[in-house]
Each structure stands twice: as structure tokens, then as C-alpha cells.
Write a protein that holds these residues in place. Structure first.
Motif, PDB file in Angstrom:
ATOM      1  N   ILE A 147      -1.918  -0.244 -12.463  1.00 49.96           N
ATOM      2  CA  ILE A 147      -2.637   0.332 -11.328  1.00 49.96           C
ATOM      3  C   ILE A 147      -4.124   0.508 -11.622  1.00 49.96           C
ATOM      4  O   ILE A 147      -4.843   1.092 -10.810  1.00 49.96           O
ATOM      5  CB  ILE A 147      -2.027   1.692 -10.917  1.00 49.96           C
ATOM      6  CG1 ILE A 147      -2.238   2.729 -12.015  1.00 49.96           C
ATOM      7  CG2 ILE A 147      -0.548   1.547 -10.601  1.00 49.96           C
ATOM      8  CD1 ILE A 147      -1.848   4.137 -11.583  1.00 49.96           C
ATOM      9  N   VAL A 148      -4.582   0.007 -12.776  1.00 49.18           N
ATOM     10  CA  VAL A 148      -5.972   0.226 -13.158  1.00 49.18           C
ATOM     11  C   VAL A 148      -6.954  -0.438 -12.205  1.00 49.18           C
ATOM     12  O   VAL A 148      -8.089   0.027 -12.037  1.00 49.18           O
ATOM     13  CB  VAL A 148      -6.208  -0.240 -14.611  1.00 49.18           C
ATOM     14  CG1 VAL A 148      -6.161  -1.749 -14.716  1.00 49.18           C
ATOM     15  CG2 VAL A 148      -7.530   0.299 -15.150  1.00 49.18           C
ATOM     16  N   MET A 149      -6.530  -1.520 -11.542  1.00 47.13           N
ATOM     17  CA  MET A 149      -7.413  -2.247 -10.633  1.00 47.13           C
ATOM     18  C   MET A 149      -7.231  -1.832  -9.182  1.00 47.13           C
ATOM     19  O   MET A 149      -7.772  -2.464  -8.285  1.00 47.13           O
ATOM     20  CB  MET A 149      -7.167  -3.761 -10.776  1.00 47.13           C
ATOM     21  CG  MET A 149      -7.425  -4.321 -12.175  1.00 47.13           C
ATOM     22  SD  MET A 149      -9.115  -4.009 -12.731  1.00 47.13           S
ATOM     23  CE  MET A 149     -10.034  -5.029 -11.587  1.00 47.13           C
ATOM     24  N   TRP A 150      -6.481  -0.773  -8.952  1.00 47.70           N
ATOM     25  CA  TRP A 150      -6.277  -0.335  -7.576  1.00 47.70           C
ATOM     26  C   TRP A 150      -7.596   0.134  -6.950  1.00 47.70           C
ATOM     27  O   TRP A 150      -8.438   0.761  -7.619  1.00 47.70           O
ATOM     28  CB  TRP A 150      -5.266   0.815  -7.534  1.00 47.70           C
ATOM     29  CG  TRP A 150      -3.838   0.360  -7.587  1.00 47.70           C
ATOM     30  CD1 TRP A 150      -3.372  -0.854  -7.973  1.00 47.70           C
ATOM     31  CD2 TRP A 150      -2.688   1.149  -7.242  1.00 47.70           C
ATOM     32  NE1 TRP A 150      -2.006  -0.892  -7.907  1.00 47.70           N
ATOM     33  CE2 TRP A 150      -1.557   0.322  -7.459  1.00 47.70           C
ATOM     34  CE3 TRP A 150      -2.509   2.447  -6.795  1.00 47.70           C
ATOM     35  CZ2 TRP A 150      -0.257   0.769  -7.218  1.00 47.70           C
ATOM     36  CZ3 TRP A 150      -1.214   2.902  -6.557  1.00 47.70           C
ATOM     37  CH2 TRP A 150      -0.095   2.070  -6.765  1.00 47.70           C
ATOM     38  N   THR A 151      -7.731  -0.108  -5.686  1.00 48.56           N
ATOM     39  CA  THR A 151      -8.878   0.376  -4.922  1.00 48.56           C
ATOM     40  C   THR A 151      -8.532   1.724  -4.297  1.00 48.56           C
ATOM     41  O   THR A 151      -7.355   2.118  -4.261  1.00 48.56           O
ATOM     42  CB  THR A 151      -9.230  -0.626  -3.812  1.00 48.56           C
ATOM     43  OG1 THR A 151      -8.162  -0.676  -2.860  1.00 48.56           O
ATOM     44  CG2 THR A 151      -9.463  -2.024  -4.386  1.00 48.56           C
ATOM     45  N   THR A 157      -2.371   3.965   0.288  1.00 47.86           N
ATOM     46  CA  THR A 157      -1.305   3.244   0.989  1.00 47.86           C
ATOM     47  C   THR A 157      -0.131   2.827   0.117  1.00 47.86           C
ATOM     48  O   THR A 157       0.942   2.543   0.643  1.00 47.86           O
ATOM     49  CB  THR A 157      -1.880   1.984   1.659  1.00 47.86           C
ATOM     50  OG1 THR A 157      -2.479   1.143   0.660  1.00 47.86           O
ATOM     51  CG2 THR A 157      -2.949   2.357   2.683  1.00 47.86           C
ATOM     52  N   ARG A 158      -0.306   2.776  -1.189  1.00 46.39           N
ATOM     53  CA  ARG A 158       0.745   2.246  -2.057  1.00 46.39           C
ATOM     54  C   ARG A 158       1.499   3.369  -2.762  1.00 46.39           C
ATOM     55  O   ARG A 158       0.980   4.467  -2.969  1.00 46.39           O
ATOM     56  CB  ARG A 158       0.158   1.264  -3.073  1.00 46.39           C
ATOM     57  CG  ARG A 158      -0.501   0.058  -2.407  1.00 46.39           C
ATOM     58  CD  ARG A 158      -1.098  -0.897  -3.418  1.00 46.39           C
ATOM     59  NE  ARG A 158      -0.090  -1.518  -4.259  1.00 46.39           N
ATOM     60  CZ  ARG A 158      -0.368  -2.461  -5.169  1.00 46.39           C
ATOM     61  NH1 ARG A 158      -1.627  -2.873  -5.334  1.00 46.39           N
ATOM     62  NH2 ARG A 158       0.586  -2.994  -5.891  1.00 46.39           N
ATOM     63  N   ASP A 159       2.742   3.051  -3.141  1.00 43.11           N
ATOM     64  CA  ASP A 159       3.592   4.012  -3.830  1.00 43.11           C
ATOM     65  C   ASP A 159       3.404   3.861  -5.338  1.00 43.11           C
ATOM     66  O   ASP A 159       2.916   2.837  -5.826  1.00 43.11           O
ATOM     67  CB  ASP A 159       5.053   3.790  -3.443  1.00 43.11           C
ATOM     68  CG  ASP A 159       5.939   4.950  -3.852  1.00 43.11           C
ATOM     69  OD1 ASP A 159       5.396   5.993  -4.280  1.00 43.11           O
ATOM     70  OD2 ASP A 159       7.179   4.823  -3.757  1.00 43.11           O
ATOM     71  N   MET A 160       3.820   4.873  -6.083  1.00 44.94           N
ATOM     72  CA  MET A 160       3.776   4.855  -7.542  1.00 44.94           C
ATOM     73  C   MET A 160       5.111   5.317  -8.089  1.00 44.94           C
ATOM     74  O   MET A 160       5.835   6.081  -7.453  1.00 44.94           O
ATOM     75  CB  MET A 160       2.696   5.805  -8.072  1.00 44.94           C
ATOM     76  CG  MET A 160       1.282   5.478  -7.716  1.00 44.94           C
ATOM     77  SD  MET A 160       0.167   6.675  -8.523  1.00 44.94           S
ATOM     78  CE  MET A 160      -1.379   6.263  -7.729  1.00 44.94           C
ATOM     79  N   SER A 161       5.413   4.863  -9.287  1.00 40.88           N
ATOM     80  CA  SER A 161       6.560   5.407  -9.997  1.00 40.88           C
ATOM     81  C   SER A 161       6.227   6.817 -10.468  1.00 40.88           C
ATOM     82  O   SER A 161       5.047   7.197 -10.532  1.00 40.88           O
ATOM     83  CB  SER A 161       6.900   4.519 -11.197  1.00 40.88           C
ATOM     84  OG  SER A 161       5.891   4.637 -12.191  1.00 40.88           O
ATOM     85  N   PRO A 162       7.223   7.636 -10.807  1.00 39.12           N
ATOM     86  CA  PRO A 162       6.932   8.999 -11.289  1.00 39.12           C
ATOM     87  C   PRO A 162       6.005   9.016 -12.496  1.00 39.12           C
ATOM     88  O   PRO A 162       5.118   9.879 -12.583  1.00 39.12           O
ATOM     89  CB  PRO A 162       8.324   9.539 -11.630  1.00 39.12           C
ATOM     90  CG  PRO A 162       9.240   8.810 -10.715  1.00 39.12           C
ATOM     91  CD  PRO A 162       8.672   7.427 -10.616  1.00 39.12           C
TER      92      PRO A 162
END
Length: 269
Positions: A147-151, A157-162
Motif C-alpha cells: 500500500i506504499v504507493m496508494w494515493t 476508497t480501498r479496503d485494507m487487511s487488519p
């Protein structure tokens, strides 16, 4: 009837032998998981899987070859196994029951808090030596690099793992323009350094426990099915054991009845 019972118990033990493979596989999956990085719940599962495998093999051999003592040992161990598996399943539900994430307004992901989980899990995860092992596992899994390159739009808008939610970012409530004394303690622990991030945060530990909780609930379903199956097999095994005992004593009873006739005819001569 005896042959049918032994055939049935042999077939069912072959079935439990095959079912034990997914149990062992589930424990190995938890041990090798690159997101869970936990080991204190899957170890009992793997041990039970191997015990089921071995006792099913013993029951299969005992039933097929009509070995009475092997069936007796099989039933004794099976009763112990059912009790142990049931106890482990209940224990898993108790310690992995509390937990779950908190909805973040305007986000698709959740955030996790350590105090939401059972004291037993918290005590294990807060052990410094234990946590260093888990932390190294998370670093090696490169979970946060995904997720380091996420904007900013991705974070909205996006989900993440715990683990990603707890370890890879600061808490959404952190406001670094406000006085730090008013912030959650985890806000102090956050760093942009990829080797630090929030790996020392309580939210990271909570994310790990949430992964454990979810995995354990999935595997507990398999445990319950296995307990029900083993109880049914145990009842049938008791019938097979009684039949095998009767078969084992039948030849001696027959000789006892025949011998007087043989002596009678011999005496007449």
C-alpha cells in the motif's frame, strides 16, 4: 453383522484419516501465513490433526484385521481425542470471541484496538520477545509495501487487511497539527521510516489478533464438524468392538460344546 460393523468402522476411519489432512493443512496454513504471523493457536490444531491421523490409521487396521486389543486402545484414545478437541474448540471460541474492528467514517477499512480482545490474547501479544518475532515476520512478508504507493483517493476508497490498517499507517484520528498530548499514544509511535511505521503501535498488535481471530473462527467450524463425526464413529466403534469380542470367543465356545460328544463316542468304542 460383525463383518458389516467392522467394514463400516474401517471405512469411517479411512474417512477421518482423510479429513485429518485438511486439519493439518489448516494448521500449516496458519503457520506459514504471510499475514497472520502467529503460532500460538495453530499448534494445538496441528497436534490434534496428527493424532487423528494416527488413531484413524490404528482403528482402520484394527477393524479390518479384527484385532480386539487394537480396537480397545482405539476407542480409549478416541474418547480422549473427542474430549480434547471439544475443549480446544470451546477454548478457541472463548479467547478469540471478543474483537472486531471499528468503522472509520468515510473509509472502507476498519481500525482495531487492543483492549477489544481477550486478556489471554493480549498477554501473549504484549510479551516483548514474542512480539519481536511477529514484527520480524510482518516485515519479511512485505505487507506494508503493498500500500506504499496508494494515493489519498485509494485510502478513501480501498479496503485494507487488519494488519495493513494497524501496522502500515497511523490512526485516522491522528492530527499532527494539534497538540500531541491530546492524541492517541499510537500517534507518537508512528514513523515514515519503512522499518518502523506503526510496528510498535497497539493498533498493529490488534491487527495481528484480528487476523488470528478470523482464521480461528474459520477453522473452528471444521473442528465442530470433526467432533460430530468422531462421536458418530465412536458409537459405531463400540458396536464393532463388542462384535469383535464375540467373534474372538466363538471358536472356544464351539470346541467346549463339541468335545463332550467326541468323548461320548470314544467311550462307547
Amino acid at each position: 453383522m460383525s463383518r458389516f460393523s467392522n467394514t463400516l468402522i474401517g471405512f469411517l476411519n479411512l474417512l477421518t484419516l482423510l479429513v485429518s489432512i485438511p486439519i493439518i493443512g489448516g494448521g500449516l496454513w496458519m503457520a506459514r501465513s504471510t499475514t497472520t504471523c502467529e503460532s500460538f493457536l495453530q499448534r494445538p490444531l496441528m497436534v490434534l490433526g496428527f493424532v487423528i491421523l494416527l488413531i484413524s490409521l490404528a482403528g482402520f487396521i484394527g477393524a479390518c484385521f479384527h484385532v480386539v486389543w487394537a480396537l480397545w486402545v482405539y476407542l480409549a484414545v478416541m474418547l480422549f481425542l473427542i474430549t480434547t478437541l471439544l475443549a480446544v474448540t470451546v477454548f478457541g471460541f472463548v479467547v478469540a470471541g471478543p474483537g472486531g474492528g471499528v468503522e472509520v467514517p468515510g473509509r472502507n477499512y476498519k481500525e482495531y484496538h487492543l483492549q477489544s480482545y481477550s486478556p489471554w490474547l493480549r498477554k501473549r501479544i504484549e510479551n516483548p520477545d514474542y512480539w519481536m518475532t511477529i514484527r520480524s515476520c510482518i516485515l519479511g512478508s512485505k505487507t506494508c509495501s503493498k500500500i506504499v504507493m496508494w494515493t489519498p483517493v485509494d485510502y478513501l476508497t480501498r479496503d485494507m487487511s487488519p494488519i495493513q490498517s494497524g501496522c502500515c499507517k497511523p490512526l485516522t484520528s491522528c492530527n499532527y497539527e494539534a497538540p500531541m498530548m491530546t492524541q492517541d499514544p499510537d500517534c507518537y509511535k508512528w514513523s515514515n521510516d519503512p522499518s518502523v511505521l506503526c510496528y510498535e503501535c497497539d493498533s498493529c498488535k490488534a491487527g495481528v489478533l484480528e487476523d488470528v481471530r478470523r482464521d480461528w473462527h474459520k477453522l473452528s467450524i471444521l473442528n465442530i464438524v470433526m467432533v460430530m463425526l468422531l462421536i458418530g464413529i465412536y458409537c459405531i466403534g463400540c458396536c464393532a468392538f463388542q462384535n469383535a469380542k464375540r467373534d474372538d470367543s466363538y471358536p472356544s465356545n464351539r470346541m467346549y460344546k463339541v468335545r463332550p460328544k467326541w468323548n461320548f463316542y470314544s467311550g462307547g468304542r
